[in-house]
Design a protein around this motif. Sequence first.
Motif, mmCIF file in Angstrom:
data_model
loop_
_atom_site.group_PDB
_atom_site.id
_atom_site.type_symbol
_atom_site.label_atom_id
_atom_site.label_comp_id
_atom_site.label_asym_id
_atom_site.label_seq_id
_atom_site.Cartn_x
_atom_site.Cartn_y
_atom_site.Cartn_z
ATOM 1 N N THR A 74 -6.380 -12.184 68.758
ATOM 2 C CA THR A 74 -6.678 -11.340 67.607
ATOM 3 C C THR A 74 -7.151 -9.963 68.041
ATOM 4 O O THR A 74 -6.723 -8.935 67.502
ATOM 5 C CB THR A 74 -7.767 -12.000 66.738
ATOM 6 N N THR A 106 -4.248 -7.747 69.443
ATOM 7 C CA THR A 106 -3.238 -7.300 68.475
ATOM 8 C C THR A 106 -3.825 -6.409 67.385
ATOM 9 O O THR A 106 -3.231 -5.390 67.028
ATOM 10 C CB THR A 106 -2.556 -8.518 67.819
ATOM 11 N N LEU A 136 -2.416 -16.021 64.928
ATOM 12 C CA LEU A 136 -1.223 -15.191 64.782
ATOM 13 C C LEU A 136 -0.583 -15.230 63.402
ATOM 14 O O LEU A 136 -0.113 -14.191 62.918
ATOM 15 C CB LEU A 136 -0.179 -15.613 65.837
ATOM 16 N N ARG A 195 2.290 -8.976 69.583
ATOM 17 C CA ARG A 195 1.989 -10.403 69.640
ATOM 18 C C ARG A 195 2.463 -10.992 70.966
ATOM 19 O O ARG A 195 1.778 -11.788 71.595
ATOM 20 C CB ARG A 195 2.656 -11.115 68.467
#
Length: 438
Positions: free
Chosen positions: A271, A274, A45, A281
Amino acid sequence: MSSSPTVVHGPVSERRSLYKAFAASLSGTSLEWYDFAVYSSAAALVFGDLFFPGSDPLTGTLQAFATYAVGYVARPLGGIFFGRLGDVIGRKRVLVATLLLIGVATFFIGLLPTHAQAGAIAPTMLVVLRFAQGVGVGGEWGGAVLLSSEFSKAGERGFWASAAQVGPPLGTLMANGVLAVLAGTLSEEAFLSWGWRLAFLLSAVLVAFGLLIRTKLEETPVFRELEARGDRPTAPVSEVLRTQTRPLIAAILARVGPDVLYAMFAVFVLTYATKELGMSRGQAVTAVLVGSAFQVGLIPLSGWLSDRYGRRTVYAIGAVGGAVWSVVFFAVASSFATVLPGVVIGLLFHSLMYGPQAAFVSEQFTARLRYTGSSLAYTFAGVIGGALAPLAFTYFLAKSGTEYVIAAYIVVACAVTLVGLRLGQAVDDSVDAAVSPA
């Protein structure tokens, strides 16, 4: 040293010791995996932006996952060092050391300067601390498994040994929960500036709690018996490699599929959701949170099922189901409404493998070499499976542009697991000769 090799003296005290060992295994492993998982989530993130800045966000993620892989590469060193100690000086003392090592490393990650503040030294220090985390986790798993399984009886080891297996999803649940709260209550700027650090600094409190439990724990009766008989190995690593070759290969191969499947549905999915599906997120983290919450119950259930129907049977169902579901997931994943159940089902199949795994792996080795053998199998499989998978997923997606290459990768990993199950011993209830020193 006590003249008696036995720790407990009756059904009530035996059960009480078993409950304490289960709690110590569960709590300590959960706290260590909180530390490990909070890094994994942060790598997916925020670390790409903070420690590996670049014009291509996918490249930043790839570099961040490279430091994630360092934690796995370090595990064999921890497995060799601490696994050997666990068979020589005992399970309890080694487990205190591994917990302390991971806690200190995680706390200092929360104090690191970013690339913008310190330049190249920042990612370098991050890799060093990640390496220390990996060494600690490499020595943790084998001992945590034995802590509860060596207090239990034949016909129950699948369930009780699963205490260590609940640690990763529970740790993931806590880590992602903390990150979700921070990301949801702080602005993007505040979260990237200092908010993510709180999740790492919190580990100091959690590890202190885990140390309190473990320092009060007694040694397992199996090791005390080995100690009383003077049957502890002097060179357990070389002895495992020389005399336990097939069990070691079987245990390593059996672990590859679960590691790869977990890397997909608990790490890389953050991952993928997003950056490829355009989810927020918070939505991506929520999907992993829900899946991990289900695993807290599914893993011990799977361990219990393996006591009833056999380790390999339950394990194989999870491997086949995980392979098939990885293809289905990429076919249907398009939004939060499809990713959420997709992650839950993916982690369900992972649970069917992960629940019986602790008992299956430890049962492959004789008592005097069990900490070393289990640790070597766990850590070397982690490099082959868990370490490479997020890197491979990111690379394949960037180069091929199609998710089905990732699905094929998972299918192959699950096939490798089936080979390992075939090579392994189906010992289950007949494992007394392997588990007890008698």
